[in-house]
Design a protein around this motif. Structure first.
Motif: not given
Length: 173
Positions: A108-112, A137-143, A145-149, A164-171
């Motif tokens: 249930g948690l985002p990873v990529l 093209v972008q890749q966002f890696y999460f741990d 729910q925190n954007l780590i890379y 800032e990007k993390e808050e935008e993406l978690l929706v």
């Protein structure tokens, strides 16, 4: 003679202070290197998880629905293994382009999140094809729910932009 002793004491004191500062800087560099290695290790594990999920395609169940969150509509496809949503594909269409998102989740948690944005030279008609004017093209890696890379067109984005990007993406999750 006395002035020589004072000079020697001052030099010894300054050398001691310089060595202390160097040790602090070395420790800071080691901490940064460790954090980078730790992050790269977590990114590799996320990539391994992505490949594992893709290898289980025959076990997926899928649900699909339309999305009305963009001017021209879109589609959302959710893929499940048992009751766990492991992957989502979202397409948003616009008159001048398209956004394609692939979201990988674990428990249930985002990873990529992989995002591709395509911008066309002219508006798309019903039976019209047109050339791309730009793409991203972008890749966002999460741990947890925190954007780590974050990679943007294959280039690492500095971590000062992550919050800032993390808050935008978690929706999307």
């Amino acid at each position: 003679m006395k002035s020589n002793r004072i000079l020697i004491l001052v030099l010894v004191y300054l050398l001691g202070m310089g060595c202390s500062q160097m040790k602090k800087q070395e420790k800071l560099v080691q901490e940064v290197e460790y954090q980078l290695l730790d992050t790269i290790g977590r990114v590799k594990k996320i990539e391994e998880y992505k490949h594992e999920i893709e290898s289980f395609k025959e076990k997926w169940k899928m649900s699909e629905r339309d999305s009305f969150e963009s001017a021209e509509g879109g589609e959302i496809r959710c893929f499940y293994i048992e009751k766990d949503t492991v992957k989502k594909e979202i397409d948003y269409y616009g008159e001048m382009g398209r956004k394609h998102l692939v979201l990988y989740q674990k428990n249930g948690l985002p990873v990529l999140m992989e995002e591709k944005i395509f911008v066309y030279e002219e508006p798309l008609g019903i039976n019209q094809t047109t050339a791309l004017s730009d793409s991203l093209v972008q890749q966002f890696y999460f741990d947890k729910q925190n954007l780590i890379y974050w990679l943007k067109n294959g280039q690492h984005v500095h971590s000062s932009s992550y919050k800032e990007k993390e808050e935008e993406l978690l929706v999307f999750f």
